[in-house]
Design an enzyme around this catalytic site. Structure first.
Site, PDB file in Angstrom:
ATOM      1  N   ASN A  58     -10.249  13.097  10.764  1.00 27.57           N
ATOM      2  CA  ASN A  58     -10.688  12.030   9.870  1.00 27.57           C
ATOM      3  C   ASN A  58     -12.099  11.581  10.256  1.00 27.57           C
ATOM      4  O   ASN A  58     -12.372  11.320  11.426  1.00 27.57           O
ATOM      5  CB  ASN A  58      -9.708  10.857  10.000  1.00 27.57           C
ATOM      6  N   ASP A  59     -12.993  11.517   9.272  1.00 27.07           N
ATOM      7  CA  ASP A  59     -14.388  11.152   9.557  1.00 27.07           C
ATOM      8  C   ASP A  59     -14.540   9.666   9.894  1.00 27.07           C
ATOM      9  O   ASP A  59     -15.547   9.255  10.462  1.00 27.07           O
ATOM     10  CB  ASP A  59     -15.274  11.512   8.360  1.00 27.07           C
ATOM     11  N   HIS A  94      -3.544  15.468  -0.446  1.00 30.86           N
ATOM     12  CA  HIS A  94      -3.691  15.480   1.010  1.00 30.86           C
ATOM     13  C   HIS A  94      -2.805  14.432   1.663  1.00 30.86           C
ATOM     14  O   HIS A  94      -2.313  13.525   1.001  1.00 30.86           O
ATOM     15  CB  HIS A  94      -5.150  15.219   1.408  1.00 30.86           C
ATOM     16  N   HIS A 150      13.994  11.716   9.201  1.00 30.75           N
ATOM     17  CA  HIS A 150      14.051  11.294   7.799  1.00 30.75           C
ATOM     18  C   HIS A 150      12.651  10.992   7.270  1.00 30.75           C
ATOM     19  O   HIS A 150      11.737  10.717   8.041  1.00 30.75           O
ATOM     20  CB  HIS A 150      14.949  10.061   7.620  1.00 30.75           C
ATOM     21  N   HIS A 182      10.625   8.438   4.434  1.00 34.45           N
ATOM     22  CA  HIS A 182      10.709   7.272   3.544  1.00 34.45           C
ATOM     23  C   HIS A 182       9.696   7.461   2.422  1.00 34.45           C
ATOM     24  O   HIS A 182       8.535   7.777   2.688  1.00 34.45           O
ATOM     25  CB  HIS A 182      10.309   5.988   4.282  1.00 34.45           C
ATOM     26  N   LYS A 205       5.696  -3.681  -8.722  1.00 32.80           N
ATOM     27  CA  LYS A 205       6.354  -4.782  -8.027  1.00 32.80           C
ATOM     28  C   LYS A 205       5.363  -5.360  -7.028  1.00 32.80           C
ATOM     29  O   LYS A 205       4.818  -4.618  -6.193  1.00 32.80           O
ATOM     30  CB  LYS A 205       7.583  -4.247  -7.297  1.00 32.80           C
ATOM     31  N   PHE A 206       5.118  -6.654  -7.092  1.00 34.88           N
ATOM     32  CA  PHE A 206       4.244  -7.304  -6.131  1.00 34.88           C
ATOM     33  C   PHE A 206       5.079  -7.834  -4.972  1.00 34.88           C
ATOM     34  O   PHE A 206       5.973  -8.649  -5.178  1.00 34.88           O
ATOM     35  CB  PHE A 206       3.489  -8.451  -6.800  1.00 34.88           C
ATOM     36  N   MET A 207       4.783  -7.349  -3.780  1.00 32.87           N
ATOM     37  CA  MET A 207       5.443  -7.885  -2.590  1.00 32.87           C
ATOM     38  C   MET A 207       4.511  -8.960  -2.060  1.00 32.87           C
ATOM     39  O   MET A 207       3.615  -8.679  -1.263  1.00 32.87           O
ATOM     40  CB  MET A 207       5.670  -6.794  -1.542  1.00 32.87           C
ATOM     41  N   TYR A 224       6.885 -14.899  -1.628  1.00 32.96           N
ATOM     42  CA  TYR A 224       8.221 -15.005  -1.030  1.00 32.96           C
ATOM     43  C   TYR A 224       8.489 -13.831  -0.103  1.00 32.96           C
ATOM     44  O   TYR A 224       9.022 -14.009   0.994  1.00 32.96           O
ATOM     45  CB  TYR A 224       9.299 -15.088  -2.115  1.00 32.96           C
TER      46      TYR A 224
HETATM   47  O1  LIG Z   1      -6.864   6.913   3.450  1.00 36.76           O
HETATM   48  P1  LIG Z   1      -7.866   5.935   3.942  1.00 36.76           P
HETATM   49  O2  LIG Z   1      -9.007   5.784   2.987  1.00 36.76           O
HETATM   50  O3  LIG Z   1      -8.316   6.217   5.344  1.00 36.76           O
HETATM   51  O4  LIG Z   1      -7.172   4.497   3.997  1.00 36.76           O
HETATM   52  C1  LIG Z   1      -5.960   4.156   3.406  1.00 36.76           C
HETATM   53  O5  LIG Z   1      -4.886   4.395   4.291  1.00 36.76           O
HETATM   54  C2  LIG Z   1      -4.930   3.687   5.532  1.00 36.76           C
HETATM   55  C3  LIG Z   1      -3.674   3.995   6.304  1.00 36.76           C
HETATM   56  O6  LIG Z   1      -2.499   3.619   5.624  1.00 36.76           O
HETATM   57  C4  LIG Z   1      -5.078   2.181   5.300  1.00 36.76           C
HETATM   58  O7  LIG Z   1      -5.315   1.546   6.537  1.00 36.76           O
HETATM   59  C5  LIG Z   1      -6.215   1.858   4.335  1.00 36.76           C
HETATM   60  O8  LIG Z   1      -6.203   0.477   4.050  1.00 36.76           O
HETATM   61  C6  LIG Z   1      -6.034   2.686   3.074  1.00 36.76           C
HETATM   62  O9  LIG Z   1      -7.081   2.430   2.169  1.00 36.76           O
HETATM   63  O1  LIG Z   2       5.591 -15.697  -9.750  1.00 33.07           O
HETATM   64  P1  LIG Z   2       6.535 -14.705 -10.308  1.00 33.07           P
HETATM   65  O2  LIG Z   2       6.048 -14.143 -11.611  1.00 33.07           O
HETATM   66  O3  LIG Z   2       7.941 -15.213 -10.397  1.00 33.07           O
HETATM   67  O4  LIG Z   2       6.615 -13.452  -9.318  1.00 33.07           O
HETATM   68  C1  LIG Z   2       5.733 -13.200  -8.272  1.00 33.07           C
HETATM   69  O5  LIG Z   2       6.179 -13.816  -7.077  1.00 33.07           O
HETATM   70  C2  LIG Z   2       7.453 -13.406  -6.621  1.00 33.07           C
HETATM   71  C3  LIG Z   2       7.723 -14.101  -5.308  1.00 33.07           C
HETATM   72  O6  LIG Z   2       6.780 -13.780  -4.315  1.00 33.07           O
HETATM   73  C4  LIG Z   2       7.546 -11.880  -6.472  1.00 33.07           C
HETATM   74  O7  LIG Z   2       8.876 -11.523  -6.213  1.00 33.07           O
HETATM   75  C5  LIG Z   2       7.060 -11.160  -7.720  1.00 33.07           C
HETATM   76  O8  LIG Z   2       7.021  -9.774  -7.482  1.00 33.07           O
HETATM   77  C6  LIG Z   2       5.678 -11.696  -8.101  1.00 33.07           C
HETATM   78  O9  LIG Z   2       5.216 -11.076  -9.268  1.00 33.07           O
END
Ligand SMILES: O=P(O)(O)O[C@H]1O[C@H](CO)[C@@H](O)[C@H](O)[C@H]1O
Ligand SMILES: O=P(O)(O)O[C@H]1O[C@H](CO)[C@@H](O)[C@H](O)[C@H]1O
Lengths: 347, 347
Positions: free
Chosen positions: A73-74, A162, A295, A297, A310-312, A315
């Site tokens: 990796n560069d 890649h 395994h 994921h 889905k936004f994590m 909450y």
């Molecule tokens: O593939 P990149 O450009 O090195 O970088 C990407 O993967 C990395 C490893 O999950 C993350 O830290 C970076 O935030 C993401 O943009």
């Molecule tokens: O504000 P909303 O539309 O209920 O939902 C938002 O916040 C929630 C709690 O963090 C998350 O589970 C959803 O994915 C996000 O879109």
């Protein structure tokens, strides 16, 4: 068992719980929509640093490779020779040295293919190289993380197929936690957690997405991402290096089938982050790691369509992960999708 | 202590490590860019379900409110009366009932303001209502999670200034982990972890962003998000309900100042998810929770500019969180920004 109402499910690999609120899929979405993935990628782009024969940021020239291609990796997050940061020793200000190496592996000379569109023997080549990298880097490093960020939505900055391999002189948080959980389970139940789990899921069937004689892909009972899957060998295998030739062929088969279903779900090149977890390496190679089971994921972000993920966030970041459809619903959807890729069907 | 090279830092609130690779900021970014936040939001939009007097999805009509406004979420992830899912009792297939309530609180009748642009007495009103909600829901529920998702980038689907409050009959993963860590620290060191931490940071200064006589905002030593901050009272406070009038005024002051700096960093309405953690409630109100110390976490996603965020993907999801600038660099940048909001300066 009524799974249509909200409930909690236990993740035995992380010792955490996930909140399942199936009824929430009914809510309308007026929030951010993502740009669907670019569908017209040129096979060769003279400015793309991952294409064969091209020059990278550091001036190095890629070989004219015709299958896989591995290079350092560069802009590595881990370098082999970082100094020890020292520590002021206070328990609230602890630091440690981090050393390692970051590699990139191109899967194919063409930018316009992805694993599901590659030939089985080409995918097999990728698997052999993965094993080769774990073999090589595992002699020195306790953890060799193979991962693929696929799609701009998952922070991938280059459409060329890649993956990355980051090896470190420490056991990172996630494998350390997984190691603890698998070890405790093995001690209590006398069998590897994931081996028992694979057997149970193979019987229950309701969360199975695809299977063959050596492998099983399921939406795990404790999935947090909408279409998250877990890929497991049926035989007890500690590391990717231990896979037999037959199991590698079976892996190429199941990967192609799983990833084709992913692409078919919303008829786009499905974004995800994926990675392999197996028993630690380095000095751990000499220890008993029978509690481990190899395994992969798969964590894909999309929820409703090619453009709504889905936004994590709030909450999930501050309290607990929450999902909007049940793992059984997700598995059923994926299971029922065709095994022929939508792109090859079109022609 | 050489912090320019990669190293690991320990997060004592989560018992995890973060990989700090400061040298990585030099890498060019050719990946996904975000849409900058919408800057022209109408003060009142007849179709926005959060504005005063408007009708929501379920047919309810909002009051003609002139400060804050609280109502039950129309699409709640937690409902008060979900049935027990039962469990097949196998250790790999464990489920539990989840019950709770989800509320939404509008901060202000206008859609075109945010906390840093609101008057101090208006922010104070929000703080009082937060305390009121914890007081009310805390009689019944062990955990009351106040959180704000700000900006479309953080999954927020409505630009009207608002937060959410999800109360549950269970202690979610994150507070459960934080509770364990704070308890163990207290037992070992005889003082609350975060109280000791606040004192040390107030002395060291290098990670302080803003402070006043009652509060301290720092980029924590173990920050994972580029401009993550931790907001702490100087006095030992268990819950938001325990804040004195003076401390609430001080909180309104420091929130306005911190959030103004956030907006000034890239001269946009800065996206983040934030939330409060304090000692658990419900039956825990009767227990000794001296190990707890009230605090708010701010998790903003942006890294380089208004359009380039940090992706927590492959390596972060599968191995360990990684950051590209040191917490000290982030704190210095924020500290040196003006305390006057770029929007009010323009006029
Ligand atoms: O593939 P990149 O450009 O090195 O970088 C990407 O993967 C990395 C490893 O999950 C993350 O830290 C970076 O935030 C993401 O943009
Ligand atoms: O504000 P909303 O539309 O209920 O939902 C938002 O916040 C929630 C709690 O963090 C998350 O589970 C959803 O994915 C996000 O879109």
């Amino acid at each position: 068992v009524n799974m249509e109402h909200q409930h909690l499910r236990y993740n035995p690999l992380r010792d955490t719980w996930v909140l399942v609120s199936a009824h929430r899929m009914k809510r309308p979405w007026a929030g951010q929509v993502e740009k669907p993935p670019e569908e017209h990628i040129p096979r060769y782009d003279p400015r793309n640093p991952l294409c064969p024969g091209n020059t990278r940021a550091n001036g190095e020239v890629n070989s004219d490779y015709d299958s896989t291609f591995i290079f350092e990796n560069d802009f590595p997050a881990l370098q082999p020779d970082a100094p020890d940061p020292g520590s002021d020793q206070h328990p609230l200000f602890q630091s440690k040295a981090a050393r390692g190496i970051c590699k990139v592996m191109c899967f194919h000379p063409w930018s316009d293919v992805t694993l599901p569109l590659m030939k089985k023997h080409e995918v097999l080549k990728v698997i052999d190289k993965w094993a080769g990298l774990v073999e090589e880097l595992g002699t020195k490093y306790p953890w060799v993380q193979i991962f693929e960020n696929k799609g701009a939505m998952m922070g991938c900055s280059n459409p060329h197929p890649h993956c990355q391999v980051w090896a470190s002189n420490f056991l990172p948080n996630e494998p350390a936690l997984s190691d603890r959980c698998q070890r405790a389970y093995y001690k209590k139940h006398g069998e590897p957690l994931l081996l028992q789990y694979a057997r149970q899921e193979a019987e229950k069937k309701e969360r199975v997405v695809v299977e063959n004689s050596d492998w099983l892909a399921v939406v795990p009972y404790w999935a947090t991402w909408p279409y998250q899957t877990l890929l497991l060998p049926r035989r007890h295998v500690l590391r990717i290096t231990d896979l037999t030739t037959g199991e590698r062929e079976g892996l190429a088969d199941i990967m192609k089938r799983l990833l084709t279903k992913y692409d078919n779900l919303f008829e786009i090149s499905f974004p995800y982050s994926m990675g392999w977890h197996g028993a630690p390496t380095g000095t751990h190679l000499k220890e008993d790691n029978s509690h481990w089971h190899l395994h992969a994921h798969y964590y894909p972000p999309l929820l409703r369509s090619a453009t709504v993920k889905k936004f994590m966030v709030g909450y999930e970041m501050l309290a607990q992960e929450q999902r909007d459809l049940t793992p059984e619903q997700a598995a059923e959807k994926l299971r029922n999708l065709p095994e022929e890729h939508y792109k090859t069907r079109e022609n």
